[in-house]
Design an enzyme around this catalytic site. Structure first.
Site, PDB file in Angstrom:
ATOM      1  N   THR A  62     -16.940  18.149  25.354  1.00 14.97           N
ATOM      2  CA  THR A  62     -18.065  17.736  25.214  1.00 14.97           C
ATOM      3  C   THR A  62     -18.842  16.796  26.368  1.00 14.97           C
ATOM      4  O   THR A  62     -17.641  15.808  27.036  1.00 14.97           O
ATOM      5  CB  THR A  62     -17.711  16.058  23.950  1.00 14.97           C
ATOM      6  OG1 THR A  62     -18.705  15.923  23.830  1.00 14.97           O
ATOM      7  CG2 THR A  62     -16.684  15.358  24.083  1.00 14.97           C
ATOM      8  N   ASP A  63     -20.534  16.395  26.021  1.00 15.51           N
ATOM      9  CA  ASP A  63     -20.903  15.550  26.604  1.00 15.51           C
ATOM     10  C   ASP A  63     -20.482  14.076  26.052  1.00 15.51           C
ATOM     11  O   ASP A  63     -20.772  13.226  27.475  1.00 15.51           O
ATOM     12  CB  ASP A  63     -22.480  15.646  26.216  1.00 15.51           C
ATOM     13  CG  ASP A  63     -23.488  15.416  25.095  1.00 15.51           C
ATOM     14  OD1 ASP A  63     -22.001  15.390  23.842  1.00 15.51           O
ATOM     15  OD2 ASP A  63     -24.287  15.077  25.003  1.00 15.51           O
TER      16      ASP A  63
ATOM     17  N   TYR B 138     -12.972   8.983  19.398  1.00 12.47           N
ATOM     18  CA  TYR B 138     -13.236  10.477  20.083  1.00 12.47           C
ATOM     19  C   TYR B 138     -13.017  10.557  21.477  1.00 12.47           C
ATOM     20  O   TYR B 138     -13.018  11.710  22.212  1.00 12.47           O
ATOM     21  CB  TYR B 138     -13.927  10.966  19.202  1.00 12.47           C
ATOM     22  CG  TYR B 138     -14.636  12.286  19.170  1.00 12.47           C
ATOM     23  CD1 TYR B 138     -14.066  13.450  19.407  1.00 12.47           C
ATOM     24  CD2 TYR B 138     -16.063  13.042  19.557  1.00 12.47           C
ATOM     25  CE1 TYR B 138     -13.978  14.511  19.313  1.00 12.47           C
ATOM     26  CE2 TYR B 138     -16.135  13.982  20.404  1.00 12.47           C
ATOM     27  CZ  TYR B 138     -15.582  15.250  20.468  1.00 12.47           C
ATOM     28  OH  TYR B 138     -16.090  16.357  20.538  1.00 12.47           O
TER      29      TYR B 138
ATOM     30  N   LYS C 270     -11.441  12.827  24.154  1.00 14.50           N
ATOM     31  CA  LYS C 270     -12.126  13.807  25.345  1.00 14.50           C
ATOM     32  C   LYS C 270     -11.752  14.280  26.885  1.00 14.50           C
ATOM     33  O   LYS C 270     -11.327  14.754  27.803  1.00 14.50           O
ATOM     34  CB  LYS C 270     -12.834  14.764  24.568  1.00 14.50           C
ATOM     35  CG  LYS C 270     -12.776  14.968  23.136  1.00 14.50           C
ATOM     36  CD  LYS C 270     -12.419  16.385  22.403  1.00 14.50           C
ATOM     37  CE  LYS C 270     -12.757  17.392  23.464  1.00 14.50           C
ATOM     38  NZ  LYS C 270     -12.248  18.963  22.912  1.00 14.50           N
TER      39      LYS C 270
HETATM   40  P1  NAD Z   1     -13.994  21.008  14.140  1.00 16.43           P
HETATM   41  O1  NAD Z   1     -13.087  20.236  13.521  1.00 16.43           O
HETATM   42  O2  NAD Z   1     -14.892  22.170  13.274  1.00 16.43           O
HETATM   43  O3  NAD Z   1     -12.672  22.583  14.094  1.00 16.43           O
HETATM   44  C1  NAD Z   1     -11.615  21.780  15.303  1.00 16.43           C
HETATM   45  C2  NAD Z   1     -10.380  22.990  14.738  1.00 16.43           C
HETATM   46  O4  NAD Z   1      -9.333  22.755  15.613  1.00 16.43           O
HETATM   47  C3  NAD Z   1     -10.056  23.358  13.322  1.00 16.43           C
HETATM   48  O5  NAD Z   1     -10.377  24.202  12.927  1.00 16.43           O
HETATM   49  C4  NAD Z   1      -8.854  21.965  13.125  1.00 16.43           C
HETATM   50  O6  NAD Z   1      -8.283  22.717  12.172  1.00 16.43           O
HETATM   51  C5  NAD Z   1      -8.115  22.719  14.661  1.00 16.43           C
HETATM   52  N1  NAD Z   1      -7.032  21.397  15.069  1.00 16.43           N
HETATM   53  C6  NAD Z   1      -6.895  20.502  14.883  1.00 16.43           C
HETATM   54  N2  NAD Z   1      -5.985  19.560  15.037  1.00 16.43           N
HETATM   55  C7  NAD Z   1      -5.339  21.143  15.784  1.00 16.43           C
HETATM   56  C8  NAD Z   1      -4.009  20.427  16.007  1.00 16.43           C
HETATM   57  N3  NAD Z   1      -3.133  20.242  16.208  1.00 16.43           N
HETATM   58  N4  NAD Z   1      -2.998  21.831  16.501  1.00 16.43           N
HETATM   59  C9  NAD Z   1      -3.957  23.697  15.956  1.00 16.43           C
HETATM   60  N5  NAD Z   1      -5.608  23.226  15.816  1.00 16.43           N
HETATM   61  C10 NAD Z   1      -5.438  22.115  15.597  1.00 16.43           C
HETATM   62  O7  NAD Z   1     -14.533  21.269  15.785  1.00 16.43           O
HETATM   63  P2  NAD Z   1     -15.710  21.449  16.427  1.00 16.43           P
HETATM   64  O8  NAD Z   1     -17.095  21.242  15.906  1.00 16.43           O
HETATM   65  O9  NAD Z   1     -15.533  23.462  15.722  1.00 16.43           O
HETATM   66  O10 NAD Z   1     -15.162  21.467  18.166  1.00 16.43           O
HETATM   67  C11 NAD Z   1     -14.642  22.390  18.656  1.00 16.43           C
HETATM   68  C12 NAD Z   1     -14.247  22.061  20.187  1.00 16.43           C
HETATM   69  O11 NAD Z   1     -15.837  21.843  20.471  1.00 16.43           O
HETATM   70  C13 NAD Z   1     -13.773  20.983  19.929  1.00 16.43           C
HETATM   71  O12 NAD Z   1     -12.697  20.396  21.012  1.00 16.43           O
HETATM   72  C14 NAD Z   1     -15.215  19.404  20.463  1.00 16.43           C
HETATM   73  O13 NAD Z   1     -14.050  18.632  20.805  1.00 16.43           O
HETATM   74  C15 NAD Z   1     -15.369  20.360  21.481  1.00 16.43           C
HETATM   75  N6  NAD Z   1     -16.957  20.287  20.963  1.00 16.43           N
HETATM   76  C16 NAD Z   1     -18.246  20.220  19.423  1.00 16.43           C
HETATM   77  C17 NAD Z   1     -19.279  20.105  19.470  1.00 16.43           C
HETATM   78  C18 NAD Z   1     -20.230  19.725  18.618  1.00 16.43           C
HETATM   79  O14 NAD Z   1     -21.083  19.613  18.275  1.00 16.43           O
HETATM   80  N7  NAD Z   1     -19.316  20.190  16.772  1.00 16.43           N
HETATM   81  C19 NAD Z   1     -19.648  19.408  20.825  1.00 16.43           C
HETATM   82  C20 NAD Z   1     -18.904  19.814  22.263  1.00 16.43           C
HETATM   83  C21 NAD Z   1     -17.828  20.301  22.411  1.00 16.43           C
END
Ligand code: NAD
Ligand code: TYD
Length: 358
Positions: free
Chosen positions: A136-137, A161, A165
């Site tokens: 993430t940013d 959080y 990360k």
């Molecule tokens: P989300 O919270 O919707 O989904 C996370 C998924 O990870 C879920 O399906 C959950 O069951 C699984 N998970 C959590 N803990 C776990 C564990 N211990 N073992 C196995 N699975 C596990 O998240 P998202 O928004 O889809 O984000 C996905 C990734 O992208 C993350 O790494 C997040 O940091 C990154 N990200 C998200 C955004 C955003 O805007 N949503 C932006 C930049 C980066």
């Protein structure tokens, strides 16, 4: 199954979450010559039904595995002879990390460490083993009125959080430098689109507005986020996974800087046009600010654009409208998220949030 039929066998962690589901729906039909193994322990944020259209495909498998559990990971990697990883599994909500950081440390840091250890071990026999870390940013902290985050910006995470990360990003970097693991990292701005859990701003506001519940805007509402449509993020992951240089990081952003209040008002206007009844803006409430709330994010994505030719395809306005429409058409999906133990957490959290109305 005949594993030799697939030259690339990719573990996609967190594939039942928002971005992971969108990514698998995009990649699985596109690369029939790859096997995709969705590794997810199914937390409150997961929804396997998101993947019903691909679940019976030959090149897709689901494994309920927790990245915190090294033994489960080893068994799964051995079972499918995994030779690439796209790592998305994480605890992802800033407000929850403020209420209870422990799970963020375990999943986001220890979980990433477990995956890196597994990858290094398997890479001894598979020198090309690719490890794509999705980040993430927010690792960069907060910007003032001007400027953007580049890949050279110093890390300055402000929430548990973001700190978890950032720690994971550092581990990934060190496994490239120290053990020569073939890593790439993407640092992406706020995503939006279908299948996002309604704890995040956009689906939360749409759900509350549909129910004619208050729309809680933190502080003065002038915090800025740089929004990216999730399909554009999926295309960026595809490009970096295949063409990114080992050890390199790539910022990904849509160039759509919007204040929270402008965004919530836009959602209300779109909903006014789509639904009959009173104006939705009347539901907006300014509430006590989030502790450590980053003021502004903005991404310089020239590296991924210039070096790898990625460009966002969707206009913010059109994608936002399509997103609102998707949630209105899928109100049962939205409601199914708020069930079981999560409903208790949700009700307590929103009571707290609204008690801080200004
Ligand atoms: P989300 O919270 O919707 O989904 C996370 C998924 O990870 C879920 O399906 C959950 O069951 C699984 N998970 C959590 N803990 C776990 C564990 N211990 N073992 C196995 N699975 C596990 O998240 P998202 O928004 O889809 O984000 C996905 C990734 O992208 C993350 O790494 C997040 O940091 C990154 N990200 C998200 C955004 C955003 O805007 N949503 C932006 C930049 C980066
Ligand atoms: P969020 O979707 O939680 O993402 P992040 O904190 O990772 O950026 O929040 C986006 C912005 O919206 C952020 O500035 C906080 C703000 N926000 C509110 O004002 N009210 C809310 O109820 C939520 C969930 C977020």
């Amino acid at each position: 199954m005949n594993l030799d039929a697939y030259r690339t066998r990719v573990a996609v962690t967190g594939g039942a979450g928002f971005i992971g589901s969108n990514l698998l729906l995009y990649l699985v039909p596109l690369y029939s010559e790859y096997l995709f193994v969705n590794i997810d322990c199914l937390t409150y944020a997961a929804n396997l039904a998101n993947l019903s259209s691909i679940e019976s495909r030959d090149n897709y498998r689901f494994e309920k595995v927790d990245v915190r559990n090294a033994a489960e990971l080893t068994a799964c990697f051995d079972k499918y002879r995994i030779n690439a990883v796209i790592h998305l599994a994480a605890e992802t909500h800033v407000d929850r990390s403020i209420d209870g950081p422990a799970e963020f440390i375990q999943t986001n840091i220890v979980g990433t460490f477990n995956l890196l250890e597994r990858a290094v071990s398997v890479a001894k026999e598979n020198p090309g083993f690719r490890f794509h870390h999705v980040s993430t940013d927010e690792v960069y902290g907060s910007l003032g009125e001007t400027g953007t985050f580049s890949e050279q910006s110093p890390f300055g995470p402000n929430s548990p959080y973001a700190a978890s990360k950032a720690a994971a990003d550092h581990l990934v970097r060190s496994y490239h430098k120290t053990y020569g693991l073939n890593t790439v990292t993407t640092n992406c701005s706020n995503n939006f689109g279908s299948l996002q859990f309604p704890e995040k701003l956009i689906p939360l506001m749409i759900r509350n507005a549909t129910e004619r519940q208050p729309l809680p805007v933190f502080g003065d509402g002038l915090n800025v986020r740089d929004w990216l449509y999730v399909e554009d993020h999926c295309r960026a992951i595809d490009v970096v996974f295949h063409k990114g240089e080992a050890g390199r990081t790539y910022n990904v952003g849509g160039g759509n800087e919007v204040t929270n209040i402008d965004l919530v008002e836009s959602i209300c206007r779109i909903m006014d046009q789509m639904l009959d009844g009173d104006r939705h803006e009347e539901l907006i409430r300014f509430v006590e600010d989030r502790p450590g709330h980053d003021r502004r994010y903005a991404i310089d994505s020239s590296r991924i654009r210039d070096e790898l030719g990625w460009l966002p395809k969707y206009s913010f306005e059109a994608a936002l409208r399509a997103t609102v429409e998707w949630y209105l058409d899928n109100d049962t999906w939205l409601e199914s998220c708020i069930s079981g133990d999560y409903r208790k957490y949700y009700e307590r959290m929103y009571a707290d949030r609204l008690s801080g109305e200004k």
